[in-house]
Design an enzyme around this catalytic site. Sequence first.
Site, PDB file in Angstrom:
ATOM      1  N   LYS A   5       0.852  -1.200   0.000  1.00  0.00           N
ATOM      2  CA  LYS A   5       0.000   0.000   0.000  1.00  0.00           C
ATOM      3  C   LYS A   5       0.881   1.241   0.000  1.00  0.00           C
ATOM      4  CE  LYS A   5      -3.659   2.223   2.663  1.00  0.00           C
ATOM      5  NZ  LYS A   5      -4.453   2.120   3.895  1.00  0.00           N
ATOM      6  N   SER A  13      -2.278   2.168 -17.647  1.00  0.00           N
ATOM      7  CA  SER A  13      -1.529   1.756 -16.466  1.00  0.00           C
ATOM      8  C   SER A  13      -1.310   2.933 -15.528  1.00  0.00           C
ATOM      9  CB  SER A  13      -0.170   1.174 -16.853  1.00  0.00           C
ATOM     10  OG  SER A  13       0.600   2.191 -17.461  1.00  0.00           O
ATOM     11  N   TYR A  65      -2.450  -1.642 -13.882  1.00  0.00           N
ATOM     12  CA  TYR A  65      -1.197  -2.328 -13.602  1.00  0.00           C
ATOM     13  C   TYR A  65      -0.064  -1.311 -13.550  1.00  0.00           C
ATOM     14  CZ  TYR A  65      -0.424  -1.897 -18.617  1.00  0.00           C
ATOM     15  OH  TYR A  65      -0.273  -1.398 -19.888  1.00  0.00           O
TER      16      TYR A  65
END
Length: 116
Positions: free
Chosen positions: A9, A25, A58
């Site tokens: 995180k 992305s 991603y």
Amino acid sequence: MQIQVVKSKIHRVKVTGADLNYIGSITIDETLMDASNLIEGEKVSVVNINNGERFETYVIMGQKNSGEITLNGPAARKVQKDDIIIIISYATLDFEEAKTFKPWVIFPNENDNSLT
């Protein structure tokens, strides 16, 4: 039984760019990727603090120590430059292993996305 848990995180970083005309992305400063144990190509969830948007994309590696957090392609419509976001990845673990697993959580400086 296996469950999904938070693996990595990056808590509250500032978006430095949004490039609609890119393949897609999120580009993340290599230093932040290393500190949060993210790898290029890894699937992440992005939460926009400013507007409540939540989406998946991603990771693409950005220049080291640049502070870059750029949303690319369609994700660029979900943020604006200077928005504050949270970036989260998950891992699937055995239930017992998950009880003791410790995620990599970092808290960069919101002004420049540095770790100091």
